[in-house]
Design a protein around this motif. Structure first.
Motif, mmCIF file in Angstrom:
data_model
loop_
_atom_site.group_PDB
_atom_site.id
_atom_site.type_symbol
_atom_site.label_atom_id
_atom_site.label_comp_id
_atom_site.label_asym_id
_atom_site.label_seq_id
_atom_site.Cartn_x
_atom_site.Cartn_y
_atom_site.Cartn_z
ATOM 1 N N THR A 148 0.841 -1.204 0.000
ATOM 2 C CA THR A 148 0.000 0.000 0.000
ATOM 3 C C THR A 148 0.873 1.249 0.000
ATOM 4 O O THR A 148 0.656 2.181 -0.783
ATOM 5 N N ALA A 149 1.867 1.268 0.893
ATOM 6 C CA ALA A 149 2.781 2.413 0.950
ATOM 7 C C ALA A 149 3.556 2.558 -0.356
ATOM 8 O O ALA A 149 3.763 3.677 -0.859
ATOM 9 N N LEU A 150 3.971 1.426 -0.942
ATOM 10 C CA LEU A 150 4.721 1.472 -2.206
ATOM 11 C C LEU A 150 3.855 2.031 -3.331
ATOM 12 O O LEU A 150 4.311 2.874 -4.124
ATOM 13 N N ALA A 151 2.609 1.585 -3.425
ATOM 14 C CA ALA A 151 1.713 2.076 -4.472
ATOM 15 C C ALA A 151 1.474 3.576 -4.330
ATOM 16 O O ALA A 151 1.512 4.322 -5.327
ATOM 17 N N LEU A 152 1.232 4.028 -3.113
ATOM 18 C CA LEU A 152 0.990 5.459 -2.896
ATOM 19 C C LEU A 152 2.250 6.275 -3.180
ATOM 20 O O LEU A 152 2.180 7.366 -3.761
ATOM 21 N N ASP A 153 3.403 5.759 -2.791
ATOM 22 C CA ASP A 153 4.660 6.457 -3.045
ATOM 23 C C ASP A 153 4.909 6.600 -4.545
ATOM 24 O O ASP A 153 5.257 7.686 -5.042
ATOM 25 N N LEU A 154 4.699 5.520 -5.298
ATOM 26 C CA LEU A 154 4.913 5.575 -6.745
ATOM 27 C C LEU A 154 3.867 6.448 -7.432
ATOM 28 O O LEU A 154 4.180 7.126 -8.429
ATOM 29 N N ALA A 155 2.640 6.458 -6.903
ATOM 30 C CA ALA A 155 1.613 7.335 -7.475
ATOM 31 C C ALA A 155 1.990 8.794 -7.283
ATOM 32 O O ALA A 155 1.831 9.621 -8.200
ATOM 33 N N VAL A 156 2.504 9.125 -6.109
ATOM 34 C CA VAL A 156 2.937 10.504 -5.845
ATOM 35 C C VAL A 156 4.093 10.875 -6.768
ATOM 36 O O VAL A 156 4.122 11.968 -7.347
ATOM 37 N N ARG A 157 5.060 9.967 -6.925
ATOM 38 C CA ARG A 157 6.173 10.228 -7.848
ATOM 39 C C ARG A 157 5.659 10.471 -9.266
ATOM 40 O O ARG A 157 6.098 11.409 -9.956
ATOM 41 N N ALA A 158 4.731 9.628 -9.703
ATOM 42 C CA ALA A 158 4.220 9.738 -11.072
ATOM 43 C C ALA A 158 3.442 11.025 -11.271
ATOM 44 O O ALA A 158 3.525 11.644 -12.334
ATOM 45 N N LEU A 159 2.683 11.432 -10.274
ATOM 46 C CA LEU A 159 1.920 12.676 -10.399
ATOM 47 C C LEU A 159 2.830 13.899 -10.434
ATOM 48 O O LEU A 159 2.473 14.931 -11.001
ATOM 49 N N GLN A 160 4.010 13.768 -9.841
ATOM 50 C CA GLN A 160 4.961 14.877 -9.860
ATOM 51 C C GLN A 160 5.849 14.854 -11.097
ATOM 52 O O GLN A 160 6.251 15.894 -11.607
ATOM 53 N N ASP A 161 6.166 13.640 -11.577
ATOM 54 C CA ASP A 161 7.141 13.495 -12.660
ATOM 55 C C ASP A 161 6.532 13.006 -13.969
ATOM 56 O O ASP A 161 7.137 13.130 -15.032
ATOM 57 N N ALA A 162 5.333 12.415 -13.910
ATOM 58 C CA ALA A 162 4.581 11.957 -15.092
ATOM 59 C C ALA A 162 5.349 10.960 -15.941
ATOM 60 O O ALA A 162 5.259 10.972 -17.167
ATOM 61 N N ARG A 163 6.097 10.066 -15.290
ATOM 62 C CA ARG A 163 6.796 9.017 -16.033
ATOM 63 C C ARG A 163 5.974 7.737 -15.987
ATOM 64 O O ARG A 163 5.533 7.305 -14.925
ATOM 65 N N LEU A 164 5.811 7.116 -17.139
ATOM 66 C CA LEU A 164 5.020 5.888 -17.209
ATOM 67 C C LEU A 164 5.600 4.743 -16.370
ATOM 68 O O LEU A 164 4.832 3.948 -15.808
ATOM 69 N N PRO A 165 6.948 4.591 -16.255
ATOM 70 C CA PRO A 165 7.460 3.520 -15.387
ATOM 71 C C PRO A 165 6.979 3.634 -13.945
ATOM 72 O O PRO A 165 6.772 2.611 -13.281
ATOM 73 N N TYR A 166 6.806 4.867 -13.449
ATOM 74 C CA TYR A 166 6.283 5.035 -12.091
ATOM 75 C C TYR A 166 4.844 4.521 -12.010
ATOM 76 O O TYR A 166 4.460 3.856 -11.047
ATOM 77 N N TRP A 167 4.053 4.846 -13.017
ATOM 78 C CA TRP A 167 2.673 4.360 -13.027
ATOM 79 C C TRP A 167 2.644 2.840 -13.167
ATOM 80 O O TRP A 167 1.797 2.171 -12.545
ATOM 81 N N ALA A 168 3.547 2.294 -13.957
ATOM 82 C CA ALA A 168 3.605 0.834 -14.088
ATOM 83 C C ALA A 168 3.952 0.191 -12.746
ATOM 84 O O ALA A 168 3.369 -0.832 -12.355
#
Length: 458
Positions: A148-168
């Motif tokens: 859960t923490a990992l998913a939220l952390d990567l979602a926050v990264r992706a929303l800030q950086d908009a990289r598809l690997p983060y969303w993946a």
């Protein structure tokens, strides 16, 4: 996060050691290998030794779908390396996974608020007795909280950086959470709901079309990758049981096993706290119900009290809920709901949510669940009160942190997850405090925002 750890290496080493020490205390003093642990372990053992995802019976191994494959796979991995039923090794592995959760909480706080808040979030997570307690339990909670923490952390990264690997990566973490527990799907729902809201209500700007396209691609990518790990499981269930079961049954029941839905409905018309789960809900079937343990809200009139007593007496005479008895429980529950719909649909869910958030969280410890009656040994009563105070401290700081962090749009994602999951928990007839643990990474971030006293940093 690497840069923050490098600059504050001594700080993170000291509190990592403290976190390990706290978890070792629970592991050595209160290791928990409970009935559910043996169910997961039996599936893992049969899967590993016989290639059958099933439970052992008197004569043969029966395929099952009552538990998702995530945790049995984790146990099978440990068993394959260290030996069958080496649960102590499982708990040691979970201890280090839980330390990883602490770093993820710090990373979320770092990205959303700042370095000082990240350090405080790490301390709050590292010294949290509730996470430490469940890291010493052979149950899904520690891994579920981590993903859960990992998913939220990567979602926050992706929303800030908009990289598809983060969303993946976010989608992969969501999928792992769903492979551990069915309610892991709430994590995916929260992230998808946030992305859809961003898609629909994006502020007008020159890059509006581009931003909407990015959010649409992100939502689709997260959904597809999250669901993909469930496809082999659903296909297996269809092939073996000839039924569509992409997760696991709500009541962990086997195929064709009778579920007393009328009894469950009756329980939901009055249950509001964990004590009743232990004293009334869990003993059924197989153990007698002590009618005197029912709270006064379980009946509205003398006639209803007499009817309830009669139903309980009939159950106690056979120690299982027959279909006929279940219909009688359902009729009683329906009558209560008709008279007091607001209580059933609003007040009781709120009370269950409050109980799950506010209890001292002693369910895995020797403390008496009725801690407020002070009938326990003084040391266990003192422990219950101390844990209750610690829990209240975390929650009050989190509330203050929410109020201080209203200017940060991305914190809305974390808050949305908490609201959705809390609302779902209010619908359950078994309000167990452990179900809120998945939301504690969010609580750590908001509490750290409060304690850092930097309301507008970042």
């Amino acid at each position: 996060m690497r840069e923050l750890v490098r600059k504050n290496c001594r700080f993170f080493v000291i509190f990592s050691i403290a976190a390990l020490a706290l978890r070792l205390i629970f592991l050595l003093r209160f290791p928990a290998v409970v009935n559910d642990s043996f169910v997961y372990g039996d599936i893992a053992k049969n899967w590993l030794q016989h290639g059958i995802y099933g439970l052992s019976g008197p004569d043969e191994i029966s395929p099952t779908y009552v538990r998702l494959p995530g945790y049995p796979a984790f146990l099978a991995f440990i068993f394959a390396i260290f030996g069958i039923e080496h649960y102590r090794t499982v708990l040691l592995a979970q201890m280090f996974v839980d330390i990883g959760t602490c770093f993820l909480c710090a990373d979320i706080a770092l990205r959303l608020i700042g370095p000082r808040t990240a350090k405080i979030a790490f301390v709050l997570a590292a010294l949290c007795p509730f996470l430490a307690n469940y890291s010493a339990a052979a149950l899904t909670e520690t891994l579920e909280v981590f993903f859960t923490a990992l998913a939220l952390d990567l979602a926050v990264r992706a929303l800030q950086d908009a990289r598809l690997p983060y969303w993946a990566g976010c989608g992969t973490a969501c999928g792992a959470a769903m492979l551990l527990r069915p309610d892991g799907a709430l994590l995916l729902i929260a992230i998808e709901a946030y992305l859809i809201a961003k898609l629909l209500f994006q502020r007008q700007s020159g890059s509006l079309v581009v931003a909407r396209r990015k959010h649409l691609h992100a939502a689709l990518l997260v959904a597809v990758i999250s669901i993909l790990p469930l496809v082999p499981w659903a296909l297996r269930n269809w092939h073996v049981f000839h039924r569509f079961q992409p997760l696991a049954p709500r009541y962990a029941n086997e195929e064709e096993e009778f579920v007393p839905m009328g009894f469950n409905l009756w329980v939901k018309t009055w249950i509001a706290d964990y004590v009743s789960v232990e004293e009334i809900y869990w003993p059924v079937p197989g153990s007698p119900i002590e009618a005197e343990r029912l709270p006064s809200r379980a009946f509205d009139t003398e006639r209803q009290q007499e009817e309830t007593a009669e139903l309980i007496a009939d159950y106690n005479s056979i120690l299982h809920v027959s279909p006929l008895l279940d219909k009688r429980f359902e009729a009683l529950a329906s009558a209560r709901i008709r008279v007091h719909p607001a209580r059933y649909y609003f007040w009781l869910p709120l009370l269950r949510i409050a109980d799950m958030w506010l209890r001292p969280r002693t369910e895995m410890l020797p403390c008496d669940s009725r801690w407020w009656e002070f009938n326990d040994e003084p040391r266990w009563s003192a422990l219950a009160i101390s844990l209750g105070a610690i829990n209240l401290f975390y929650l009050l700081c989190s509330v203050v942190g929410v109020m201080r962090s209203r200017t940060s749009e991305l914190l809305g994602l974390l808050l949305l997850f908490v609201v959705l999951r809390s609302a779902f928990l209010g619908t359950l007839e078994n309000p167990e405090p452990r179900y809120t643990l998945e939301m504690f990474p969010v609580a750590f971030v908001f509490a750290a925002a409060s304690l850092s006293r930097i309301p507008k940093e970042g």
